[in-house]
Design an enzyme around this catalytic site. Sequence first.
Site, PDB file in Angstrom:
ATOM      1  N   GLY A 281      15.853   8.331  80.177  1.00  0.00           N
ATOM      2  CA  GLY A 281      16.661   7.581  79.223  1.00  0.00           C
ATOM      3  C   GLY A 281      16.085   6.250  78.817  1.00  0.00           C
ATOM      4  O   GLY A 281      16.769   5.448  78.165  1.00  0.00           O
ATOM      5  N   GLU A 323      12.316  10.695  84.856  1.00  0.00           N
ATOM      6  CA  GLU A 323      12.081  11.701  83.816  1.00  0.00           C
ATOM      7  C   GLU A 323      11.964  11.065  82.428  1.00  0.00           C
ATOM      8  O   GLU A 323      12.838  11.260  81.571  1.00  0.00           O
ATOM      9  CB  GLU A 323      13.220  12.733  83.831  1.00  0.00           C
ATOM     10  CG  GLU A 323      13.292  13.527  85.119  1.00  0.00           C
ATOM     11  CD  GLU A 323      14.557  14.366  85.214  1.00  0.00           C
ATOM     12  OE1 GLU A 323      15.403  14.274  84.301  1.00  0.00           O
ATOM     13  OE2 GLU A 323      14.700  15.111  86.198  1.00  0.00           O
ATOM     14  N   GLY A 325      10.849  10.911  78.668  1.00  0.00           N
ATOM     15  CA  GLY A 325      10.418  11.838  77.616  1.00  0.00           C
ATOM     16  C   GLY A 325      10.204  11.064  76.343  1.00  0.00           C
ATOM     17  O   GLY A 325       9.083  10.886  75.872  1.00  0.00           O
ATOM     18  N   TYR A 371      23.430  10.994  65.232  1.00  0.00           N
ATOM     19  CA  TYR A 371      23.685   9.862  66.114  1.00  0.00           C
ATOM     20  C   TYR A 371      23.856   8.535  65.380  1.00  0.00           C
ATOM     21  O   TYR A 371      23.972   7.500  66.030  1.00  0.00           O
ATOM     22  CB  TYR A 371      22.525   9.686  67.100  1.00  0.00           C
ATOM     23  CG  TYR A 371      22.306  10.836  68.043  1.00  0.00           C
ATOM     24  CD1 TYR A 371      23.372  11.461  68.686  1.00  0.00           C
ATOM     25  CD2 TYR A 371      21.027  11.302  68.311  1.00  0.00           C
ATOM     26  CE1 TYR A 371      23.162  12.510  69.559  1.00  0.00           C
ATOM     27  CE2 TYR A 371      20.803  12.352  69.187  1.00  0.00           C
ATOM     28  CZ  TYR A 371      21.874  12.945  69.813  1.00  0.00           C
ATOM     29  OH  TYR A 371      21.663  13.982  70.685  1.00  0.00           O
ATOM     30  N   CYS A 398      21.188  19.300  50.532  1.00  0.00           N
ATOM     31  CA  CYS A 398      22.460  19.207  49.808  1.00  0.00           C
ATOM     32  C   CYS A 398      23.547  18.653  50.718  1.00  0.00           C
ATOM     33  O   CYS A 398      24.522  19.332  51.048  1.00  0.00           O
ATOM     34  CB  CYS A 398      22.841  20.581  49.263  1.00  0.00           C
ATOM     35  SG  CYS A 398      24.156  20.525  48.039  1.00  0.00           S
TER      36      CYS A 398
END
Length: 472
Positions: A281, A323, A325, A371, A398
Site C-alpha cells: 500500500g 508487498e 506493487g 476512484y 460514450c
Amino acid sequence: MPTAHPSGWAHADGALSAHRPGGPNWLREPADPNVLVDHLWSQTAVKADGVLSVGGVPLPELVREHGSPAYVLDEADFRARAGAFRDAFAAYDVYYAGKAFLSTTVARWLEEEGLSLDVCSGGELTVAERAGFPMAKVGFHGNNKTLGELERAVELGVGRIIVDSFHEIERLAAVTTELGRTTGVMVRVTAGVEAHTHEYIATAHEDQKFGFSIASGDALEAVRRVHAAPGLRLLGLHSHIGSQIFDTSGFEVAARRVLALHARVGEELGVEMPEMDLGGGFGIAYTTQDDPSDPSRLATEITTIVEHECRALGVAEPRLSIEPGRAIVGPAMCTVYEVGTVKEVALDGGARRSYVSVDGGMSDNIRTALYDADYSATIASRDSGASPTLSRVVGKHCEAGDIVVKDEFLPGDVRPGDLVAVPGTGAYCRSMASNYNHALRPPVIGVRDGKTFTVLRRETVADLLATDVGVS
C-alpha cells in the site's frame, strides 16, 4: 467525496463543479507548461525541445513504430525501484504485488532482482509458472480461491497460501490431504485500522470482505484451525491496511494489534509463528500534491515500530515481509495518447476549460472513474510558446465520466495530432483495462537504452472477436 451515483462519480451532484474554476486548490499554474515535474516520472524521462523521451526513446518515434495509445514501461526504472525495496528491506522478504501489473517479462525481472512474487488469482499464478518463477517464492492471496486454484497452487509448491475464510481452511486442508502434500499458510487478519485513502482501497477496517477480525476473535480461531489441520504449516499472520499510503502511522497501529495476537498465539497455543506480513500500500506521486516516502525511510520507520512492539510484548521478532506493487511499477510506466479533438467549455465565474480528447480513456485507465483518482499530463511531441490553459484530458468512450486527467495546465495551443503523456500509469491501469465499447487494449512497450521491445502486444480485432461464437 461526491455522493455516489449509479452512472459513475462524474454524474453525482457537484462532482465536476467541486473543482474550482482555476482547478483544485493543490494545482498551481506553471510558468512553463512544457517543463516536466521530475518526481512524477520514471527516472529516465527527459524533455528536449518539447519532445519527451523515456529510456532513451523519443515518444513520437515509439508511437510511429507501435501506435497509440501505448503504455511505456521503463525497464531501468522498474529494476531500480525493485532493487531499492530489496536493499532497504534487506532483512525482510519483499513480495511484489503482481495485481498492480504482471507479465512474464516482469516476473523474470523480479526474479533477477531477487524479489518474491504475490499473486491473487489462478491467472496470475499461471503467468508466474510460464515465466519460470520459483514457486517457493510465490505467495497466493484471494478471498475466494477456487478448489482448482488451491489444487494447482499445492501441486506447484507455492511457498505460502494466505487463507481468508474458515471455508478456505477446510478446503485447503482437504486438498493437501488428497494430494499428500504440506503447504505453508498465513492467516489474513483485519486489524481495525482504516488507512487515509479512498473507501474502496482501504482494507483493514472491519466492514469489508478481507480477512479474519482480530477484535471478534475470528482471527485467533482461524489460527487454531490452521495449526490443527493436517497438511497445513502455520507460518504467521498477514495484515494489509490499504493502498496509496504516505506515512507509517497506520502501520504502527496495525503492527501493534497484529503482534499482540502473535504473542497471544504463543501463549495460548504454545506456537511461535516464524513469519509476519505487513502488506503493502505504499503510495506514489501522481500529482504535485503527493509526497511519498522512499523505501529507506519506510524500512527504518517500520522496523523501528516492529522492534519496539516486540520488546514491549517480550516476543522474538518474526521474519517480516512486505508487498509493494504500485510503489515499484507505478512510476515506471507512462501512457502516451494522440489528441483527436479539442474544445473550449465555459465554466462558472468566467473561467474556461479546454477538453482535450485522446484516443484512449477509461478502457485503459479506469482509476479516475472508479476512484476519483488524480493524474498529471504533459505534451510529449513538441515545444509550445502558448500560455498554460486549464485542461481536462478525456477519452473517446460514450461516458461523461470517461476522464483520464481531471485537471491539468497544458499549453493553450494543444491541437489534433499532438501527443499527450500521462505519468504514473504502471499500477492498475493495464491490469484493470477492458474492452469497453469494444476498444482494443493498448500494448505495453518496454524501453531501455534507446531501444523498444514488446512486453504485451496490442490487441487485434481477431482477439476482440475470438470469443464471439456467432462470428463465422
